[in-house]
Design a protein around this motif. Structure first.
Motif, PDB file in Angstrom:
ATOM      1  N   VAL A 239      -5.348  11.954  11.558  1.00  0.00           N
ATOM      2  CA  VAL A 239      -6.681  12.536  11.406  1.00  0.00           C
ATOM      3  C   VAL A 239      -6.539  13.767  10.517  1.00  0.00           C
ATOM      4  CG1 VAL A 239      -8.699  13.472  12.582  1.00  0.00           C
ATOM      5  CG2 VAL A 239      -7.312  11.707  13.697  1.00  0.00           C
ATOM      6  N   VAL A 240      -7.167  13.724   9.339  1.00  0.00           N
ATOM      7  CA  VAL A 240      -6.963  14.770   8.338  1.00  0.00           C
ATOM      8  C   VAL A 240      -7.994  15.884   8.531  1.00  0.00           C
ATOM      9  CG1 VAL A 240      -6.711  15.268   5.886  1.00  0.00           C
ATOM     10  CG2 VAL A 240      -6.177  12.975   6.754  1.00  0.00           C
ATOM     11  N   SER A 241      -7.499  17.099   8.730  1.00  0.00           N
ATOM     12  CA  SER A 241      -8.377  18.253   8.911  1.00  0.00           C
ATOM     13  C   SER A 241      -7.769  19.461   8.212  1.00  0.00           C
ATOM     14  CB  SER A 241      -8.566  18.559  10.402  1.00  0.00           C
ATOM     15  OG  SER A 241      -7.398  19.163  10.946  1.00  0.00           O
ATOM     16  N   PHE A 267      -5.359   6.719   7.669  1.00  0.00           N
ATOM     17  CA  PHE A 267      -5.792   8.092   7.443  1.00  0.00           C
ATOM     18  C   PHE A 267      -7.266   8.172   7.833  1.00  0.00           C
ATOM     19  CE2 PHE A 267      -2.037   7.575   5.000  1.00  0.00           C
ATOM     20  CZ  PHE A 267      -1.451   8.834   4.886  1.00  0.00           C
ATOM     21  N   VAL A 268      -7.618   9.115   8.693  1.00  0.00           N
ATOM     22  CA  VAL A 268      -8.928   9.122   9.334  1.00  0.00           C
ATOM     23  C   VAL A 268      -9.708  10.384   8.976  1.00  0.00           C
ATOM     24  CG1 VAL A 268     -10.149   8.963  11.540  1.00  0.00           C
ATOM     25  CG2 VAL A 268      -7.937   7.808  11.261  1.00  0.00           C
ATOM     26  N   GLY A 269     -10.956  10.201   8.507  1.00  0.00           N
ATOM     27  CA  GLY A 269     -11.844  11.321   8.238  1.00  0.00           C
ATOM     28  C   GLY A 269     -12.530  11.794   9.505  1.00  0.00           C
ATOM     29  N   LEU A 270     -12.975  13.041   9.513  1.00  0.00           N
ATOM     30  CA  LEU A 270     -13.531  13.666  10.709  1.00  0.00           C
ATOM     31  C   LEU A 270     -14.924  13.142  11.060  1.00  0.00           C
ATOM     32  CD1 LEU A 270     -12.611  17.406  10.028  1.00  0.00           C
ATOM     33  CD2 LEU A 270     -11.446  15.837  11.594  1.00  0.00           C
ATOM     34  N   GLU A 271     -15.225  13.153  12.368  1.00  0.00           N
ATOM     35  CA  GLU A 271     -16.577  12.926  12.873  1.00  0.00           C
ATOM     36  C   GLU A 271     -17.036  14.238  13.495  1.00  0.00           C
ATOM     37  OE1 GLU A 271     -19.130  10.155  16.045  1.00  0.00           O
ATOM     38  OE2 GLU A 271     -16.946   9.989  15.936  1.00  0.00           O
ATOM     39  N   MET A 272     -18.099  14.818  12.940  1.00  0.00           N
ATOM     40  CA  MET A 272     -18.496  16.175  13.307  1.00  0.00           C
ATOM     41  C   MET A 272     -19.362  16.207  14.563  1.00  0.00           C
ATOM     42  SD  MET A 272     -16.933  18.097  11.268  1.00  0.00           S
ATOM     43  CE  MET A 272     -17.689  19.560  11.937  1.00  0.00           C
ATOM     44  N   ARG A 273     -18.704  16.078  15.696  1.00  0.00           N
ATOM     45  CA  ARG A 273     -19.372  16.267  16.975  1.00  0.00           C
ATOM     46  C   ARG A 273     -18.330  16.735  17.986  1.00  0.00           C
ATOM     47  NH1 ARG A 273     -18.923  12.239  20.728  1.00  0.00           N
ATOM     48  NH2 ARG A 273     -20.959  12.712  21.631  1.00  0.00           N
ATOM     49  N   GLY A 274     -18.766  17.107  19.180  1.00  0.00           N
ATOM     50  CA  GLY A 274     -17.845  17.523  20.226  1.00  0.00           C
ATOM     51  C   GLY A 274     -17.005  18.727  19.821  1.00  0.00           C
ATOM     52  N   ASN A 275     -15.697  18.660  20.130  1.00  0.00           N
ATOM     53  CA  ASN A 275     -14.789  19.752  19.776  1.00  0.00           C
ATOM     54  C   ASN A 275     -14.770  20.004  18.279  1.00  0.00           C
ATOM     55  OD1 ASN A 275     -14.041  20.127  22.416  1.00  0.00           O
ATOM     56  ND2 ASN A 275     -11.907  19.515  22.161  1.00  0.00           N
ATOM     57  N   GLU A 288     -13.449  14.481   0.094  1.00  0.00           N
ATOM     58  CA  GLU A 288     -12.707  14.526  -1.175  1.00  0.00           C
ATOM     59  C   GLU A 288     -11.396  15.289  -1.028  1.00  0.00           C
ATOM     60  OE1 GLU A 288     -17.137  14.796  -2.492  1.00  0.00           O
ATOM     61  OE2 GLU A 288     -15.907  15.405  -0.775  1.00  0.00           O
ATOM     62  N   GLU A 289     -11.458  16.444  -0.349  1.00  0.00           N
ATOM     63  CA  GLU A 289     -10.250  17.253  -0.171  1.00  0.00           C
ATOM     64  C   GLU A 289      -9.264  16.543   0.759  1.00  0.00           C
ATOM     65  OE1 GLU A 289      -7.927  20.797  -0.850  1.00  0.00           O
ATOM     66  OE2 GLU A 289      -9.578  19.799  -1.882  1.00  0.00           O
ATOM     67  N   ALA A 290      -9.785  15.922   1.812  1.00  0.00           N
ATOM     68  CA  ALA A 290      -8.911  15.196   2.735  1.00  0.00           C
ATOM     69  C   ALA A 290      -8.171  14.075   2.015  1.00  0.00           C
ATOM     70  CB  ALA A 290      -9.731  14.633   3.894  1.00  0.00           C
ATOM     71  N   PHE A 291      -8.876  13.363   1.144  1.00  0.00           N
ATOM     72  CA  PHE A 291      -8.229  12.300   0.368  1.00  0.00           C
ATOM     73  C   PHE A 291      -7.182  12.885  -0.569  1.00  0.00           C
ATOM     74  CE2 PHE A 291      -8.066  10.139  -3.760  1.00  0.00           C
ATOM     75  CZ  PHE A 291      -7.429   8.970  -3.364  1.00  0.00           C
ATOM     76  N   SER A 292      -7.550  13.953  -1.276  1.00  0.00           N
ATOM     77  CA  SER A 292      -6.628  14.574  -2.225  1.00  0.00           C
ATOM     78  C   SER A 292      -5.337  15.024  -1.535  1.00  0.00           C
ATOM     79  CB  SER A 292      -7.305  15.767  -2.906  1.00  0.00           C
ATOM     80  OG  SER A 292      -6.406  16.438  -3.761  1.00  0.00           O
ATOM     81  N   LYS A 293      -5.486  15.608  -0.350  1.00  0.00           N
ATOM     82  CA  LYS A 293      -4.320  16.096   0.393  1.00  0.00           C
ATOM     83  C   LYS A 293      -3.469  14.950   0.935  1.00  0.00           C
ATOM     84  CE  LYS A 293      -4.941  20.637   0.287  1.00  0.00           C
ATOM     85  NZ  LYS A 293      -3.898  21.598  -0.174  1.00  0.00           N
ATOM     86  N   SER A 294      -4.041  13.753   0.993  1.00  0.00           N
ATOM     87  CA  SER A 294      -3.330  12.607   1.569  1.00  0.00           C
ATOM     88  C   SER A 294      -2.659  11.727   0.522  1.00  0.00           C
ATOM     89  CB  SER A 294      -4.307  11.752   2.391  1.00  0.00           C
ATOM     90  OG  SER A 294      -4.906  12.504   3.420  1.00  0.00           O
TER      91      SER A 294
END
Length: 373
Positions: A239-241, A267-275, A288-294
């Motif tokens: 999970v990329v953060s 490689f998993v993008g974030l879901e913006m809920r909860g924590n 875009e940044e998560a992909f670039s970093k991966s």
């Protein structure tokens, strides 16, 4: 969206939705519970209890299809466990988790206050699933925390009722690092099983900071080692953060060094809920940044013969050469598309954007219109 029947004040039920008498009879002959929607009312079988529906509730019923597996609570709230159209099927054995990941889409409250279904209710859900399912997911929370014996009983029920179905177990892997439990579990039928486990950091301090669970990294590594050595199909998720964006390549190096027999890395993008939403300032990173970093990590894994896929990444936010890795990974009830997406030739194959993410912030989209765009 919460769906409910206001006049329903009865027992908790799990049932298969039907709009045809002949289908209802077929299901009853198979000893299934049925909710038959006909003549602006719903009749629950086998006991025949009837509930009249308001115009608004009739529209809700129109959203369901013959064969959908539903539950209705004592207060009339409806939840869909299986959708014929979407094909998604699975159970969450418990909302409890022995980790508390900073970017988890579930909240502390969801994990601590929701008791989940009983063992009997979970088994009833499983037994109402169509036996020709292609895929079935067992998840949580942490699914094994329903109790070792209960978890094995649930798994056994799935394998008995769905003998030819591909089973995906989503777990943090920590309990699978326990030797006695794993030895007991692996005696079960492992055919068509894949176990998916996340690695959040390349070393204990980074992984355990994200999971907020001291010792979790070592337990997860033991769990992964156990399942790979037992020749059980294994998937690793990253999970990329913002918390691990500069550690992604090192996580890939760890996988190559220790777990080269893994089936696939997602490689998993974030879901913006909860924590994740509560800790947005610490975790949010654009697709875009998560992909670039991966990218370098993806290349390293592929060079070493490990399959890679991208989950929750819209096509317009990754490079064209990586489109084949992107999967339509977001369930339709969680996904949204912009008006501009209607102009995109890739829309039908694209995962879209989580509704929760779009409600939190609005990533920019770039509709793909031609071969050169």
């Amino acid at each position: 969206m919460v769906r409910y029947i206001s006049e329903y004040k009865s027992k908790y039920r799990i049932f298969i939705f039907s709009t045809k008498e002949i289908y209802t009879k077929e299901l009853l002959n198979k000893q299934k519970n049925v909710g038959e929607f006909i003549n602006n009312k719903i009749v629950f079988y086998p006991d025949g209890e009837t509930v009249k529906l308001s115009p608004k509730e009739i529209k809700i019923m129109d959203e369901f299809c013959d064969g959908d597996v539903l539950e209705i609570s004592e207060t009339g709230i409806i939840y869909r466990w299986y959708s014929v159209i979407e094909g998604d099927a699975g159970i969450a054995t418990t909302p409890k988790c022995n980790s508390n990941c900073i970017m988890c889409p579930a909240s502390d409250g969801e994990r601590s206050h929701n008791t989940g279904l009983s063992l009997e209710q979970l088994e009833t859900v499983i037994k109402h699933m169509p036996e020709d399912l292609w895929y079935f997911t067992i998840t949580g929370g942490e699914p094994t925390l329903i109790g070792e014996d209960n978890f094995i009983e649930i798994y056994r029920t799935v394998k008995e009722h769905l003998p030819n179905t591909n089973i995906l177990l989503l777990t943090n892997g920590r309990t699978l690092g326990n030797y006695s439990f794993f030895e007991k579990f692996k005696k079960e039928n492992m055919k068509n099983l894949r176990i998916a486990i996340p690695i959040h950091g390349s070393i204990a301090s980074k992984h355990d900071y994200i999971t907020q669970a001291k010792g979790g990294f070592e337990q997860t590594i033991r769990g992964l080692t156990n399942i790979i050595n037992a020749n059980i199909e294994t998937e690793i998720r990253i999970v990329v953060s913002k918390l691990n964006e500069d550690d992604i390549l090192d996580i890939a190096k760890l996988i190559v060094a220790k777990f080269k027999r893994v089936r696939v890395v997602h490689f998993v993008g974030l879901e913006m809920r909860g924590n994740c939403a509560a800790n947005a300032d610490k975790v949010v990173i654009s697709y875009e940044e998560a992909f670039s970093k991966s990218k370098k990590a993806i290349q390293l894994l592929m060079i070493n013969g490990i399959d890679v896929a991208l989950y929750n990444f819209p096509y317009c936010m990754i490079e064209r050469g990586y489109w084949s890795l992107a999967k339509k990974s977001i369930s339709s009830y969680k996904a949204e598309y912009y008006v501009e997406c209607d102009k995109c030739k890739m829309k039908s194959m694209c995962c879209g954007i989580f509704t929760a993410t779009r409600n939190f912030y609005k990533p920019r989209v770039y509709p793909i219109k031609g071969d050169n765009e």
